[in-house]
Write an enzyme that holds these catalytic residues in place. Structure first.
Site, PDB file in Angstrom:
ATOM      1  CB  SER A 313     -41.799  47.348  22.079  1.00 24.13           C
ATOM      2  OG  SER A 313     -41.476  45.662  22.081  1.00 24.13           O
ATOM      3  CG  ASP A 314     -36.757  45.955  17.089  1.00 20.51           C
ATOM      4  OD1 ASP A 314     -36.671  44.748  17.728  1.00 20.51           O
ATOM      5  OD2 ASP A 314     -36.443  46.594  16.384  1.00 20.51           O
ATOM      6  CD1 TRP A 315     -34.352  41.849  22.260  1.00 18.12           C
ATOM      7  CD2 TRP A 315     -35.357  39.564  21.216  1.00 18.12           C
ATOM      8  NE1 TRP A 315     -33.415  40.553  23.064  1.00 18.12           N
ATOM      9  CE2 TRP A 315     -34.871  39.448  21.804  1.00 18.12           C
ATOM     10  CE3 TRP A 315     -35.645  39.276  20.274  1.00 18.12           C
ATOM     11  CZ2 TRP A 315     -34.067  37.818  22.462  1.00 18.12           C
ATOM     12  CZ3 TRP A 315     -35.811  37.924  20.268  1.00 18.12           C
ATOM     13  CH2 TRP A 315     -35.336  37.440  21.518  1.00 18.12           C
TER      14      TRP A 315
END
Length: 789
Positions: A313-315
């Site tokens: 995932s992204d942050w």
């Protein structure tokens, strides 16, 4: 990615007690506001897809069979070991205990052969299963040796430059404890208001696909166990580059056809190049966040494309599914993401802290959890970490390779190739080799921090050669260089303009260094205007009013609307943000030691109101007409052309594109067609040109773009030299995304255009596709064979 400032201690308890996001911790600190505090489970998480059966190596399957649920969830957990500006700052003794307990699979924002060695030792010697850690960092355009920003390297129109950049980056990072980079970013965008335009390859699908594959090859080589390689993360799968209004993180309201024809092909190209991992986009496409989009992640990327790597995932994006409104709790969010195929949770701790709750409600999630663990362990296995976990921790190699002379020279050459000559009235460039009085004006001339761009990894501004210093060192012997700041991009103080004008008046020629600094573009840096800062406009006007010859060195990470510069300046060089060797590279072009040949990967508009725009849009029922009196698809107050179009870029010399030759006027299924053109340098200086092959499907059941790029090749020619370039096309490259998800090329006439830009077509012809062709590969990701004689 937005980086939230999690406290150094009690990370788990902090996130269990609050759903308020902490301040952002990257170079673009932002607070997106509080998460909703819904606690009601979303009923839809009970209706999740079954996990697809997967198998890994014997070693991975054996480990998986031994793991407790807590250890499995630990492998899915990526935590920050620092911040982007302060790497390793969160690696406290408490982290060693987390590693011993097997509650972490990866750290990001960490680097250094020695600092990370102890963490890896604890993981591989003191944890129960001795599973190595993955160390990750945003190595986007250099590790310590910083190359030009990505949009600049894309301007080279040479995939070799990207492969070279990524290879040097991997050598430096891979010998400094880093296994994994969050690059390349391959998001196509047609709206330069979007701040992250600086990180990609611009507006075109085909160019973006070529550059995506080159970066993957550069980072990974052909064997990830070899020294000097790191695992690539191709990001951000979905349509992150198409947010409404160019506002970062915003929804992409695009058609299914646009998604598959424009935005997804670079990701397919990266898949076929062997990318080890993908990262999902923050945003949603038509209301479906990519982080929870099982049809896209598991269905398309893994199922149809055959991707067999890991996906992160992204942050904080897993937790932010609550903000999207599709999850009622953190447990819901985790269930949606894991069942969509997102293997690793970057920093939100949802998988680590809350996924067990979702599993208790929906037992079939264990299949998805096991698959995610398989993918992560397989990535570690492919990196050689099980066999030699300390291979990335050679302190001597790190010291020898960082900022080596060879790497600095590579950075200089890539920077030279990335500069775009937008205007050269009267062939004022290159400047004469005779001594002269040169005025360098503008605050950006000495701004070494900005030359590092965004995502500068371990770049150090003190190791950057400024534009001013490069000009001083590169000027002809006997020349006089005077400097005045004039005005800074981020200041309203115009008091220095008067002195700058006086400096200009005493010179033979002015090098006016203006534009935007590094913080005008990047993540969470979308801007409503494409005009230069007011201070830069005022400075430019005052200097040009002196009547002295003015050469503009335009800085920044995105296209700018600069009509007055285009009209009044004698020459304009788009220098972007060029990295460590900014000054020498720019001086090489200005004084003629190197030849400019860069081309724009995205158009420069005449004004902000003209975006979003692409040369490859559909023609419409009333195509744009140059006559503003006519009712057509245009703005009444602007010409129908761009200020500087896609593919534009001048050079020295006088390179002409000759007549076009086609090997046949028909193309049959299973066949190919050769399109050839000869270039000749009629000038007295060496020059460069990049012939660009565009096609148009003239009549189709669905409207087709006015033109699409299907080939290019940058060529260097000495005075009097001729070279012939041949593009070989196959029928599948003519296809569009049709009904039922099929790629279709309909029989009929296809127009051929060879140009120096999308607006500067020099040769035309056509051929006929005899029969329909269907396929499964995105047309924009198929590489055209190019030969040069």
């Amino acid at each position: 990615m937005i980086f939230y400032n999690l406290k150094q201690s009690s990370l788990l308890s902090v996130l269990l007690l609050t759903t308020i996001l902490c301040p952002a911790a990257n170079a673009q600190d932002q607070d997106p506001g509080p998460l909703p505090t819904h606690v009601t489970d979303n009923a839809s998480v009970m209706d999740l897809p079954d996990a697809l059966p997967r198998k890994a190596s014997k070693r991975v399957e054996t480990l998986l069979a031994k793991m407790t649920l807590e250890e499995k969830l630990g492998q899915l957990n990526q935590v920050p070991g620092g911040r982007s500006k302060t790497l390793n700052s969160k690696l406290t003794p408490d982290e060693l205990n987390r590693v011993r307990a097997g509650r972490v699979g990866s750290y990001l924002h960490v680097a250094g052969a020695q600092p990370l060695r102890e963490l890896q030792r604890v993981a591989t010697e003191e944890s129960r299963l001795k599973i190595p850690l993955l160390f990750a960092l945003d190595v986007v355009h250099g590790y310590r040796t910083i190359f030009p920003v990505p949009i600049a390297i894309a301007s080279s129109w040479e995939p070799e430059q990207w492969e070279r950049t990524a290879r040097v980056s991997a050598i430096e990072a891979g010998n400094s404890g880093v296994h994994w980079t969050f690059a390349p970013m391959v998001d196509v965008t047609r709206d330069p208001r979007w701040g992250r335009v600086v990180e990609g390859a611009g507006e075109d699908t085909y160019l973006g696909s070529i550059m995506a594959a080159a970066q993957v090859r550069g980072y990974q080589g052909d064997d990830l166990t070899r020294a000097g390689t790191i695992m690539a993360t191709t990001k951000h799968v979905g349509a992150y580059g198409a947010p409404l209004g160019g506002r970062d993180y915003g929804s992409a309201e695009i058609s299914e056809r646009a998604l598959h024809e424009v935005y997804l092909p670079p990701f397919y190209a990266a898949t076929k190049a062997g990318t080890g991992s993908f990262m999902t986009a923050f945003n949603d496409v038509g209301g479906q966040p990519t982080t929870a989009n099982a049809d896209m992640v598991d269905g398309l990327v893994r199922g149809q494309w055959g991707f067999d790597g890991m996906l992160v995932s992204d942050w904080n994006a897993v937790a932010e599914l609550i903000n999207h409104g599709i999850a009622g709790s953190r447990a819901d969010a985790g269930a949606l993401a894991i069942s969509a195929g997102v293997d690793m949770d970057m920093t939100s701790l949802v998988y680590a802290d809350d996924l067990a709750k979702a599993l208790a409600v929906n037992p079939k999630l264990i299949g998805h959890i096991d698959n995610a663990v398989r993918n992560i362990l397989t990535a570690k296995e492919r990196l050689g970490l099980f066999d030699n976990p300390m291979a990335y921790h050679d302190v001597a190699a790190e010291a020898a390779l960082i900022q080596s002379a060879e790497h600095r020279q590579a950075a200089r050459q890539v920077a030279q190739r990335s500069i775009v000559l937008l205007k050269n009235q009267g062939n004022i460039l290159p400047l004469s080799a005779s001594p002269q009085k040169i005025a360098v004006i503008g605050g950006m001339a000495t701004d070494t921090l900005s030359q590092l761009g965004s995502w500068r990894a371990r770049g150090n501004k003190d190791e950057v050669i400024s534009l001013l210093d490069g000009i001083k060192a590169g000027a002809p012997a006997g020349s006089t260089i005077s400097y005045a700041i004039g005005a800074q991009p981020r200041s309203d103080d115009l008091s220095g303009i008067a002195a700058a004008v006086e400096t200009a008046k005493t010179s033979d020629v002015v090098l006016l260094v203006i534009g935007e600094d590094f913080d005008h573009s990047g993540e969470a840096r979308s801007r409503s205007s494409l005009a230069m800062p007011d201070s830069q406009i005022a400075l430019a006007k005052a200097v040009m009013d002196t009547g002295k010859p003015v050469i503009v060195l335009l800085t920044g990470g995105r296209p700018l609307a600069v009509p007055e510069l285009a009209e009044r300046a004698d020459a304009i060089l788009m220098t972007w943000l060029l990295g460590n060797e900014a000054g020498p590279a720019a001086a090489d072009i200005v004084f003629g030691r190197a030849v400019p040949g860069g081309k724009l990967p995205i158009a420069f508009p005449r004004t902000t109101g003209a975006v979003p725009y692409s040369y490859s849009e559909y023609p419409a029922g009333r195509p744009a007409d140059p006559d503003p009196v006519k009712d057509s698809n245009r703005f009444k107050d602007l010409p129908i052309t761009q200020l500087y179009p896609f593919g534009h870029g001048l050079s020295y010399g006088d390179v002409k594109i000759g007549d076009l030759k086609v090997s046949s006027n028909i193309l049959n299924p299973g066949g190919s067609i050769d399109i050839s053109v000869t270039l000749t340098n009629l000038g007295t200086q060496s020059g460069e040109e990049t012939p660009q092959l565009y096609l148009r499907d003239v009549v189709s059941r669905q409207a087709q773009p006015k033109m699409i790029l299907r080939g290019f090749k940058r060529l260097s020619l000495t005075p009097g030299e001729s070279r012939t370039v041949t593009f070989t096309l196959i029928p599948e490259q003519l296809s569009y995304y049709g009904k039922g998800g099929k790629w279709i090329a309909e029989p009929g006439r296809f127009d051929i255009m060879i140009g120096a830009s999308a607006q500067d077509i020099r040769a035309r012809s056509s051929f006929t596709l005899t029969k329909p062709v269907t396929g499964t590969i995105p047309a924009g990701a198929i590489t055209t064979k190019v030969t040069v004689k």
